[in-house]
Scaffold this active site. Structure first.
Site, PDB file in Angstrom:
ATOM      1  N   ASP A 126      15.920  22.123  -8.531  1.00 39.63           N
ATOM      2  CA  ASP A 126      16.123  23.535  -8.164  1.00 39.63           C
ATOM      3  C   ASP A 126      16.974  23.677  -6.906  1.00 39.63           C
ATOM      4  OD1 ASP A 126      14.299  22.499  -6.395  1.00 39.63           O
ATOM      5  OD2 ASP A 126      13.008  24.272  -6.347  1.00 39.63           O
ATOM      6  N   ASP A 134       5.073  14.502   0.645  1.00 44.12           N
ATOM      7  CA  ASP A 134       5.948  14.914   1.742  1.00 44.12           C
ATOM      8  C   ASP A 134       5.176  15.136   3.040  1.00 44.12           C
ATOM      9  OD1 ASP A 134       4.735  17.028   0.465  1.00 44.12           O
ATOM     10  OD2 ASP A 134       6.432  18.399   0.646  1.00 44.12           O
ATOM     11  N   SER A 168       4.239  25.109  -5.881  1.00 45.58           N
ATOM     12  CA  SER A 168       3.794  25.803  -4.660  1.00 45.58           C
ATOM     13  C   SER A 168       3.637  27.305  -4.872  1.00 45.58           C
ATOM     14  CB  SER A 168       4.806  25.563  -3.530  1.00 45.58           C
ATOM     15  OG  SER A 168       6.069  26.120  -3.866  1.00 45.58           O
TER      16      SER A 168
END
Length: 439
Positions: free
Chosen positions: A198, A276, A307
């Site tokens: 994305d 992450d 998310s």
């Protein structure tokens, strides 16, 4: 030098032949011989001299041909050595695109292919999870322009009841671990640039990584190069200074490069989820930094994902994507090496005058140049960051990992652009390090 030698040899041959000619022609004639015999001897002598000159010319021509051949071979060998040196000093870094179930991956791939300067130097690998047929079909349309690999483990992942809504983070961590193992240990690359499906990329995306890769190899205090600035919103970046780069203690991600050496360190303890945030922990970071740009070289268009659009509407959609090509490979980026950067950057920060947020907002500062806003506590940092439009969090709300590092901070200093000037949101000069309790 060799051509000069040829001329000397030729001249000596001519002198030798001339000596023979004039010696025989000017020698005293035997007066007892008849004129007919003398004429006959002269004809024989002249014929011999002509033959000698012809032979000399042939020798000189052969010498010329031989030396020209040697010269061409030497140039060819030097050219070959130069090409081999370029190949040896060059590098191949794949772009690893993580895909799942977004058919809009084509938007990302189209830009990568559009801006890629050399397909041999930057091969594109798409690693797909999810077994989403429509996405696979889109990727397959690119044919030999990309290499598609598929994450084979599609089994369900058992999680605690309170983490069911975050199961996607577990699958992402599993996918990342598998794909990076493939890239480094199966394909045997020395470095990789990670891109998610994305992301849009800037025109100088490849130029940026090409120029900064040597820094990553040279400076052991660096562990990644990132194309992303978490605070890179329009109005918080200097659009007239797209070549500016910084060091940051915060791992930015979203278009980043790491080496095989780093992966070899991380892969044995790779987490089951929230990779992450895990990578930002002190145990992983080990006081190493990343390079990040003033203006982002990537921008996310993925509003919907695991998310659930967290931060997108408030923040991510306002990130400025660089639209100018900056020739980074022609620039001296040595200022980003730790010793130089710590000396020069920190000095500039703490030499800048202290101002309040109100003075900055109301443009009541009478002098030009960078300024500094000081914070001493977590609450003071968050309050100032929120008023200035910066991201004020230290980690994701769903994460169990803590780092205490503000986004884009270096030695606790968050640098940004505001009201046409550089602003440093900075701790006191005697800063003692990051506090994990701030997460």
């Amino acid at each position: 030098m060799r051509l000069k030698t040829t001329y000397i040899i030729g001249v000596l041959l001519i002198i030798w032949a001339s000596f023979i000619y004039f010696t025989f022609i000017n020698r005293p004639l035997n007066i007892t011989e008849s004129p007919e015999n003398i004429d006959s001897q002269l004809n024989v002598l002249e014929g011999g001299i002509d033959e000698q000159f012809k032979h000399n010319r042939e020798m000189i021509n052969k010498l010329h041909t031989f030396l020209e051949h040697k010269k061409r071979n030497k140039m060819k060998n030097e050219s070959s050595k130069q090409i081999k040196t370029q190949e040896h000093n060059g590098f191949v870094i794949p772009i690893l695109v993580f895909a799942c179930n977004r058919v809009s991956v084509s938007r990302c791939l189209d830009q990568l292919l559009q801006y890629r300067p050399n397909p041999d130097q930057f091969p594109i690998i798409v690693s797909q999870d999810c077994n989403h047929k429509e996405t696979t079909d889109v990727i397959n349309r690119y044919g030999s322009q990309v290499t598609l690999i598929k994450q084979p483990d599609q089994s369900d992942i058992e999680v605690l009841p309170q983490e069911k809504k975050f199961k996607g983070y577990f699958k992402i961590a599993r996918h990342y671990g598998w794909a990076l193992n493939q890239t480094f240990f199966n394909f045997n690359f020395d470095a990789v640039i990670i891109v998610e499906d994305d992301l849009e990329v800037a025109p100088d995306f490849f130029e940026y990584f090409t120029a900064t890769y040597p820094l990553l190899l040279e400076d052991p205090t660096l562990w990644c190069i990132s194309a992303w600035n978490d605070n890179g919103k329009i109005g918080l970046v200097n659009e007239n200074n797209p070549e500016q780069l910084y060091r940051t203690d915060f791992f930015p991600g979203l278009g980043w490069m790491l080496t095989k050496k780093l992966w070899s360190e991380l892969c044995t303890k790779w987490p089951k989820s929230y990779w992450d945030d895990w990578i930002r922990q002190p145990n992983q970071r080990k006081e190493r930094a990343c390079i990040r740009p003033e203006i982002s070289r990537t921008k996310t268009f993925g509003k919907i994902g695991v998310s659930n659009g967290l931060f997108f509407e408030k923040h991510l959609k306002y990130i400025k994507l660089n639209d100018l090509f900056v020739p980074f490979t022609k620039m001296d980026l040595s200022y980003l090496l730790k010793d130089t950067y710590d000396r020069e950057f920190v000095l500039k920060v703490y030499q800048s005058p202290v101002v309040s947020y109100q003075e900055l907002k109301e443009d009541k500062i009478v002098y030009d140049g960078p300024v500094r806003i000081v914070y001493h506590t977590k609450d003071a940092f968050k309050r100032n960051a929120k008023m200035l439009g910066l991201m004020d969090d230290f980690r994701r709300a769903c994460s169990i990992f803590q780092s205490g590092v503000p986004r884009m901070a270096y030695r606790g200093i968050v640098t940004f652009f505001y009201k046409k000037r550089i602003v440093h949101l900075a701790p006191s000069f005697n800063w003692k390090g990051y506090d994990l309790s701030w997460s």
